[in-house]
Design an enzyme around this catalytic site. Structure first.
Site, PDB file in Angstrom:
ATOM      1  N   HIS A 128       0.810  -1.209   0.000  1.00 47.41           N
ATOM      2  CA  HIS A 128       0.000   0.000   0.000  1.00 47.41           C
ATOM      3  C   HIS A 128       0.848   1.267   0.000  1.00 47.41           C
ATOM      4  CE1 HIS A 128      -4.274  -1.552   0.689  1.00 47.41           C
ATOM      5  NE2 HIS A 128      -3.525  -2.524   0.228  1.00 47.41           N
ATOM      6  N   LYS A 184     -14.345  -8.239  -8.113  1.00 51.70           N
ATOM      7  CA  LYS A 184     -13.553  -9.089  -8.997  1.00 51.70           C
ATOM      8  C   LYS A 184     -12.848 -10.192  -8.191  1.00 51.70           C
ATOM      9  CE  LYS A 184     -10.708  -8.918 -13.095  1.00 51.70           C
ATOM     10  NZ  LYS A 184     -10.258  -8.113 -14.228  1.00 51.70           N
ATOM     11  N   ASP A 185     -12.356  -9.833  -6.984  1.00 47.68           N
ATOM     12  CA  ASP A 185     -11.754 -10.843  -6.116  1.00 47.68           C
ATOM     13  C   ASP A 185     -12.794 -11.875  -5.679  1.00 47.68           C
ATOM     14  OD1 ASP A 185      -9.229  -9.826  -6.275  1.00 47.68           O
ATOM     15  OD2 ASP A 185      -9.270  -8.786  -4.348  1.00 47.68           O
ATOM     16  N   GLU A 215       5.597 -33.959   0.297  1.00 44.56           N
ATOM     17  CA  GLU A 215       4.364 -33.514  -0.325  1.00 44.56           C
ATOM     18  C   GLU A 215       4.662 -32.885  -1.678  1.00 44.56           C
ATOM     19  OE1 GLU A 215       1.749 -34.913   1.096  1.00 44.56           O
ATOM     20  OE2 GLU A 215       0.757 -33.160   1.924  1.00 44.56           O
ATOM     21  N   SER A 232      -0.033  -1.230  -6.337  1.00 45.88           N
ATOM     22  CA  SER A 232       0.074  -2.495  -7.057  1.00 45.88           C
ATOM     23  C   SER A 232       0.748  -2.304  -8.401  1.00 45.88           C
ATOM     24  CB  SER A 232      -1.319  -3.082  -7.284  1.00 45.88           C
ATOM     25  OG  SER A 232      -1.916  -3.412  -6.060  1.00 45.88           O
TER      26      SER A 232
END
Lengths: 257, 422
Positions: B216, B244-245, B288, B220
């Site tokens: 922030h 959108k998220d 894994e 972005s």
């Protein structure tokens, strides 16, 4: 066949210090496990209660002589369709250790619904002593613990035969087509007609193997039916809410594009 | 300067709180009006998905730990008791175990996004490095979590991985004994792993906070890799990116649900349903799936210490990536040569993952070695050189210009629309 290795050996194998071209693999190449048709196959499959009950009978009369299923309790039998009275009667056929009583002594009593499945041997050493040095594994989650799951169990139980010519069988070992390495300490225990099913199902080796594999699959994943039911509902819900969310997204972004 | 905050909120209760503790103003500023590039694609969902995933892991983990017994004699059975006798215990456990896999899927895509669009470049170096720290902490947490059910792979995985430290000369064996709390992986090891497995997610949470705080400050990155030049290039975070998220979140939940409800053990190993047995080594010890690329690098080196150093180096190199990439252009959209090398690097990473799951012998070792060479070659040679040799495509004038014409890659030399000054 799993082998005993010392710690160093494990490190060499695991940490990858070993890069030799000569593979140190178990004797015998893997045999493809035939696919068996089970009622719980696929996404929507469910357990066949009658098959599970017959499978429990096979476990009780054959397998339980050597194999424990200590993660299960007799109360779990209610989940495969036995009534309370039936399950109580089945449990009461087993003597379990309880105590200490007021005199400080352990005592045996018939099992109740709240008891875990009785273990055939008091400890691993006793189990080995009675089985030519081999330890019969606990069967509670065996279907989850083997590649191939119930198909493998079914194949194993029906995979006994005489060894092919030239195959060196160890002392007290048995030949099995599907066991890794083909040498298994467990003898062929299922013989035609060995278990008398009350519902008239023929006691063939195939039927017994199929039913006990189903029973073990249920024992390993008793939540399977509930899980799939819940999954269908949740995914349908998500698809609907996803469509709505996407519609809202389009609306919100309409003035931007 | 001390003094009450000047709150813009109308609601008297909100206003009363906000003047004394301006959390509402903070939220409004950072997640409401926060100016966000208008051209994000769906790859920009994955940061938010990772946070949701972390919260899911902590929530399910807290409840699992209420029913788990961290003792070598009881751990396996206590996990199975959760599966059978705890109300919806099977759901909690399968969400938690598959949640680990989902977390790595999400984070790998998130990292890939950063690599492709150059999100690690100035001024986002610290943001990127904090991300690498989170990745390392995740790996440690996931590794220790996998030990807790105390199955065969838990035990032997723990033995192999902790023994890596014995490769260091002189102090190696002492480090291993210290890690174990004894002379083999045993109850003290299980106890401390449980403690750390509970602790580290909260450390991750803290670093995630810093990661977002740094984000922030810099703002972005975006698919074009150019800085927003004014309000016409950005949108308020809410409602545009919250919605959108949300779309991405639902898709993520569907994938998650398919795993949990219809293939809960698909990504696991059957051997981990066999209780740990220190006397019996599994045929192949495999970690894994999300560790396999690094496991492949470890095994590709014929020397134990060398393998360990290279494996740690494969992550450590990410810390200096911002300085290895000498190109001033962020997005691979405008790097016609580098993008092919990066795409190859991505495929190479998947190849390493595949090779890591195979036995360390024959052709698999050769493949793993070649893939390892390319893994490092990309960072150490190709990226530094390409920054000087490659001729990037012409960058668009602004974010708004191409986006408003329908988005997608801009042809080189496309004339940008004149910007309106706000």
């Amino acid at each position: 066949m799993l082998r005993f290795r010392n710690l160093l050996g494990a490190l060499v194998l695991g940490a990858g210090a070993l890069l030799s071209a000569a593979p140190a693999r178990a004797a015998g190449e893997a045999v493809a496990i035939p696919d068996t048709r089970f009622s719980f196959d696929g996404i929507f499959g469910t357990f066949d209660r009658a098959s599970l009950q017959r499978g429990f009978q096979v476990y009780k009369e054959v397998c339980s002589a050597c194999h424990s299923m200590h993660l299960l309790s007799y109360r779990n039998l209610l989940e495969i369709g036995f009534t309370g009275d039936q399950a109580r009667a089945l449990a009461a056929q087993f003597q379990v250790m309880d105590g200490p009583n007021d005199q400080g002594e352990m005592f045996e009593r018939p099992a109740r619904l709240s008891d875990r499945f009785r273990r055939p041997f008091p400890n691993d050493q006793a189990a080995r002593a009675a089985n030519n040095g081999a330890l019969p594994p606990d069967l509670s989650v065996i279907v989850k613990a083997r590649p191939g799951g119930a198909d493998y169990i079914h194949a194993l139980l029906t995979g006994y035969s005489d060894p092919p010519e030239g195959f060196q069988l160890g002392q007290g070992m048995n030949y099995n087509k599907y066991f890794p390495g083909h040498q298994i300490a467990m003898p062929n225990v299922l013989n035609p007609g060995q278990v008398q099913f009350a519902d008239g199902t023929e006691g063939s080796v195939e039927n017994m193997a199929h039913d006990v594999s189903s029973f073990l699959a249920w024992a390993a994943e008793p939540e399977l039916e509930q899980r799939r039911r819940m999954g269908v509902r949740i995914i349908l819900f998500l698809v609907v809410i996803g469509g709505l969310t996407y519609a809202v997204k389009r609306k919100v972004w309409a003035d931007v594009h | 300067m001390a003094g009450l905050h000047q709150s813009d909120f109308k609601n008297p209760v909100v206003r009363w709180i906000d003047t004394r503790l301006p959390v509402f103003t903070l939220l409004q500023k950072e997640y409401g009006t926060f100016p966000t590039p208008r051209n994000f694609n769906y790859l920009w969902n994955f940061g938010a998905l990772a946070i949701v995933n972390l919260l899911i892991m902590i929530a399910t983990g807290v409840f699992l730990s209420m029913n788990y017994t961290a003792h070598t004699a009881y751990a396996f059975d206590s996990v199975e008791r959760i599966m059978r006798d705890v109300n919806y215990g099977w759901l909690l456990r399968y969400v938690h175990s598959n949640g680990a896999s989902m977390f790595f899927i999400v984070v790998y895509i998130h990292i890939w996004r950063g690599l492709w669009y150059g999100s690690y470049k100035a001024p986002r170096e610290i943001l990127w490095m904090l991300g690498v720290v989170i990745f390392l902490l995740m790996m440690a947490t996931a590794f220790m979590g996998y030990v807790l059910p105390w199955g065969q792979m838990s035990f032997w995985g723990a033995t192999v991985i902790t023994n890596l430290f014995s490769a260091f000369p002189l102090v190696g064996q002492h480090i291993v004994t210290w890690l174990w709390g004894g002379f083999s992986v045993d109850n003290p090891t299980l106890n401390r792993f449980f403690s750390l497995h509970y602790l580290l997610p909260f450390v991750i949470f803290g670093v995630v906070f810093l990661h977002i705080a740094a984000l922030h400050i810099t703002g972005s990155n975006n698919p074009l890799g150019i800085d927003p030049k004014g309000p016409q290039d950005t949108l308020p975070f809410h409602p545009y990116y919250t919605i959108k998220d949300s779309v991405g979140l639902i898709v993520y939940f569907i994938v998650f649900a398919v795993l949990v409800f219809f293939a809960p053990n698909y990504l696991g190993h059957p051997d981990n349903y066999i209780p740990a047995n220190p006397l019996q080594t599994p045929e192949h010890i495999v970690p894994e799936w999300y560790f396999l690329p690094f496991y492949a690098i470890l095994r590709a080196v014929p020397d134990k210490l060398g393998g360990v150093l290279l494996m740690f180096g494969s992550i450590a190199i990410l810390f200096i990536l911002p300085w290895l990439d000498t190109s001033g252009v962020r997005s691979m959209r405008f790097r016609p040569i580098a993008r092919w090398f990066l795409l190859l690097w991505g495929l190479n990473f998947l190849l390493l993952m595949w090779a890591g799951g195979k036995p360390a012998e024959g052709i698999y070792v050769t493949i793993a070695r070649l893939a390892t060479v390319y893994y490092f070659l990309y960072f150490l040679v190709i990226l530094p050189l390409l920054g000087r040799l490659e001729r990037p495509l012409k960058l668009p004038e602004s974010i708004a210009a191409p986006v408003l014409r329908g988005g997608g890659p801009v042809p080189a030399g496309a004339a940008a629309k004149p910007m309106e000054k706000a």
